[in-house]
Design a protein around this motif. Sequence first.
Motif, mmCIF file in Angstrom:
data_model
loop_
_atom_site.group_PDB
_atom_site.id
_atom_site.type_symbol
_atom_site.label_atom_id
_atom_site.label_comp_id
_atom_site.label_asym_id
_atom_site.label_seq_id
_atom_site.Cartn_x
_atom_site.Cartn_y
_atom_site.Cartn_z
ATOM 1 N N UNK A 8 0.842 -1.207 0.000
ATOM 2 C CA UNK A 8 0.000 0.000 0.000
ATOM 3 C C UNK A 8 0.873 1.251 0.000
ATOM 4 N N UNK A 9 0.455 2.224 -0.801
ATOM 5 C CA UNK A 9 1.154 3.509 -0.840
ATOM 6 C C UNK A 9 0.325 4.583 -0.139
ATOM 7 N N UNK A 10 1.001 5.510 0.515
ATOM 8 C CA UNK A 10 0.308 6.654 1.107
ATOM 9 C C UNK A 10 0.734 7.907 0.341
ATOM 10 N N UNK A 11 0.210 9.023 0.769
ATOM 11 C CA UNK A 11 0.538 10.285 0.066
ATOM 12 C C UNK A 11 2.024 10.652 0.189
ATOM 13 N N UNK A 12 2.758 9.897 0.981
ATOM 14 C CA UNK A 12 4.196 10.148 1.062
ATOM 15 C C UNK A 12 4.944 9.548 -0.132
ATOM 16 N N UNK A 13 4.213 8.786 -0.969
ATOM 17 C CA UNK A 13 4.748 8.367 -2.271
ATOM 18 C C UNK A 13 4.387 9.481 -3.244
ATOM 19 N N UNK A 14 5.269 9.782 -4.190
ATOM 20 C CA UNK A 14 5.021 10.909 -5.109
ATOM 21 C C UNK A 14 3.762 10.713 -5.957
ATOM 22 N N UNK A 15 3.337 9.453 -6.113
ATOM 23 C CA UNK A 15 2.213 9.181 -7.020
ATOM 24 C C UNK A 15 0.964 8.657 -6.312
ATOM 25 N N UNK A 154 2.943 -13.801 -2.269
ATOM 26 C CA UNK A 154 2.088 -12.955 -1.430
ATOM 27 C C UNK A 154 1.260 -12.004 -2.310
ATOM 28 N N UNK A 155 0.300 -11.319 -1.671
ATOM 29 C CA UNK A 155 -0.612 -10.440 -2.401
ATOM 30 C C UNK A 155 -0.677 -9.061 -1.761
ATOM 31 N N UNK A 156 -0.840 -8.047 -2.611
ATOM 32 C CA UNK A 156 -1.014 -6.683 -2.135
ATOM 33 C C UNK A 156 -1.768 -5.880 -3.172
ATOM 34 N N UNK A 157 -2.573 -4.927 -2.722
ATOM 35 C CA UNK A 157 -3.391 -4.154 -3.658
ATOM 36 C C UNK A 157 -2.552 -3.215 -4.518
ATOM 37 N N UNK A 158 -1.398 -2.748 -3.984
ATOM 38 C CA UNK A 158 -0.587 -1.726 -4.653
ATOM 39 C C UNK A 158 -1.424 -0.461 -4.831
#
Length: 201
Positions: A8-15, A154-158
Motif C-alpha cells: 500500500x502507498x500513502x501520500x508520502x509516495x510521489x504518485x 504474497x498479495x497486495x493491492x498496490x
Amino acid sequence: MIRADLHIHTKYSFDSSINPKTLVDQLYAHEYIKAIAVTDHGSVEGCRRVSELARVYTDVLVVPGIEVGTPEGDLVVLGKAELPPKPWGIREVIDFARENGCLTVVPHPYRGYGLGSLAKKFSFDAIEVLNGCSSTQTNKLAENLARETGLPGIAGSDAHHASELWTVYTEIQASLDIDEVLRAIRKGLVKVSSTGKSICF
Ligand SMILES: [Zn+2]
C-alpha cells in the motif's frame, strides 16, 4: 490466521493520494483484513505515520516497509521503517534486509518497473504473485516465477488511491505480530486471495 494487504502507498509516495488517517480508519473498519504493509516509494514517512495512528487500536497491524527503485526494477523490503543506504542496487538492498531481519519481496515482476526473470538470479524471500493493479496474465506469470524459484507468493493491492484499497489479500498463518508475520511469510505459510473488488487492470 490473519489477512493482510501487503502493498500500500500513502501520500508520502510521489504518485499516491492515500491519507494515513483514511487508511487506518478503513483498516479498522474492514470486516476481515486486519493487517497492512505500508510500502511507499523511497520513503518511510508514511509507514511511520500510519503505525503511529494505528497504535491506539489493538486489533490491527501495520508492517513497516518500503518500495525501493533499483536500476533493474522495484523491490519491496518488509519489516523496518528505515531506508536502505544508497546506492540502491539489488545486492545492497538484499544485504540491508538480511542485516536487519527484513524480507525482500519482488513486486509485480512482469509489469513496468518489475524485475522480471532477473529475480531468479538473486535470493529474495517472496514474490508478489497477486498485485491488485496488475492484469490476470501478469499475475499468472508472477505465480509461475514463484513456482520456479520455490519462493512463497504474497498479495497486495498496490493501492495509490483510497478506491484501490482492499482488492486482494494474503492469508498468513500468524497473529497480529510483525515478527510472526515475517517468519510465516519466510516459511511459506501464506495463501493469496482476491476480494473481488479488483478495479485496476
Ligand atoms: Zn507499489
